[in-house]
Motif scaffolding. Structure first.
Motif, PDB file in Angstrom:
ATOM      1  N   THR A 196      21.102  56.209   9.200  1.00 53.25           N
ATOM      2  CA  THR A 196      20.715  56.652   7.858  1.00 53.25           C
ATOM      3  C   THR A 196      19.672  55.711   7.283  1.00 53.25           C
ATOM      4  O   THR A 196      19.737  54.487   7.491  1.00 53.25           O
ATOM      5  N   ILE A 197      18.709  56.278   6.567  1.00 57.59           N
ATOM      6  CA  ILE A 197      17.696  55.491   5.865  1.00 57.59           C
ATOM      7  C   ILE A 197      17.831  55.807   4.380  1.00 57.59           C
ATOM      8  O   ILE A 197      17.669  56.956   3.970  1.00 57.59           O
ATOM      9  N   THR A 198      18.142  54.810   3.565  1.00 55.54           N
ATOM     10  CA  THR A 198      18.293  55.010   2.119  1.00 55.54           C
ATOM     11  C   THR A 198      17.065  54.470   1.396  1.00 55.54           C
ATOM     12  O   THR A 198      16.655  53.326   1.611  1.00 55.54           O
ATOM     13  N   VAL A 199      16.492  55.305   0.541  1.00 53.80           N
ATOM     14  CA  VAL A 199      15.258  54.935  -0.157  1.00 53.80           C
ATOM     15  C   VAL A 199      15.405  55.205  -1.650  1.00 53.80           C
ATOM     16  O   VAL A 199      15.807  56.304  -2.060  1.00 53.80           O
ATOM     17  N   ALA A 200      15.060  54.216  -2.465  1.00 57.02           N
ATOM     18  CA  ALA A 200      14.987  54.366  -3.918  1.00 57.02           C
ATOM     19  C   ALA A 200      13.547  54.717  -4.271  1.00 57.02           C
ATOM     20  O   ALA A 200      12.612  54.088  -3.773  1.00 57.02           O
TER      21      ALA A 200
END
Length: 294
Positions: free
Chosen positions: A54-58
């Protein structure tokens, strides 16, 4: 970055709770999530690769989160689950990456990133430049710069890098003159000539488009211009050119905590955001208000 700007925002954040899209406390839990899930993002006829992670981006809502949404399917086909969370301020997206709560953010240009690190002691780095948003002067109560009169008001962002950018654009259009050499550190105190005695109103960047019906002109960041319904090609009375130094200086980047810029997840994210498919989406969607950075 002016210390008073960062200190002011952090003070407000403590007083009002986390400054996220939902306005409640807790950055990730209360920010507006645009996550749809990788399975929903990918069409049923697409065979997904083995899951890699998973890649989490704000991200800021426009255009950053919109662009990321277009990248979801491509990344899903490669085995990555991209999760995007929208923030409506310029502080929390950096703090949640510094803390490790998010893998990356996508909302800022390099001068802001450098200033934030210096002021806050964070360790964030540029993992890849994605796009450039031309800064523009947009109509308020007037639509022609030649009609400016003594006492007219022009609203600009009040954070150091963006205020300097706005003032330089006003100087390029003959409205004011700044001290020689101030460059990206320019503030209203550096104005040495203001022949029409224009009042420069300094506001938090998100507030600038909201006063357009009260001032002669507004000078806007590209994302806030888009949110206000403006496009550079159709609505601005003047703007930075795509071949200008600003295009290189103010490229919007994927920012990560130092040491993570070469991870497989971040390299995959940056590669997709610079792919032909995303470049085409940007060019087709934003009418010159967002320009891919190659």
């Amino acid at each position: 970055m002016k210390k008073k700007f960062i200190a002011g925002i952090l003070t407000a954040a403590l007083a009002l709770g986390t400054l996220t899209a939902c306005g409640d406390s807790g950055a990730a839990a209360n920010a507006e999530s645009t996550e749809n899930g990788a399975e929903e993002a990918a069409p049923s006829d697409v065979v997904r690769a083995e899951t890699k992670g998973t890649i989490t981006v704000a991200a800021s809502a426009t255009p950053h989160a919109e662009i990321l949404e277009q990248a979801k399917q491509i990344l899903a086909e490669q085995g990555w689950d991209l999760q995007v969370t929208v923030f409506n301020d310029y502080v929390q997206p950096n703090m949640v990456v510094e803390s490790g709560e998010f893998d990356a953010n996508y909302f800022q240009h390099i001068p802001y990133l450098d200033s934030f690190n210096e002021e806050q002691g964070t360790h964030l780095v540029n993992a890849g430049g994605i796009h450039y948003e031309p800064f523009g002067i947009y109509p308020g109560t007037k639509s022609d710069l030649t009609t400016l009169e003594k006492g007219d008001v022009i609203a600009v962002p009040n954070d150091t890098t963006n205020e300097a950018r706005a003032l330089l654009l006003l100087q390029d259009n003959g409205i004011i003159t700044l001290k020689d050499g101030v460059g990206l550190e320019a503030t209203v105190r550096d104005i040495v000539d203001n022949p029409k005695e224009i009042e420069i109103e300094e506001l938090e960047a998100a507030q600038v488009p909201r006063v357009k019906d009260e001032v002669a002109f507004v000078v806007l960041n590209g994302n806030y211009a888009l949110e206000a319904g403006f496009t550079v090609s159709k609505d601005s009375v003047a703007y930075e050119k795509s071949d200008s130094e600003a295009a290189k200086t103010y490229v919007n980047v994927i920012a990560v905590k130092e040491g993570n810029e070469s991870s497989d997840a971040i390299k995959a994210l940056v590669d997709v955001l610079k792919s032909d498919e995303i470049v085409k989406y940007i060019n087709d969607t934003y009418d010159g208000g967002v320009i891919p950075f190659q």
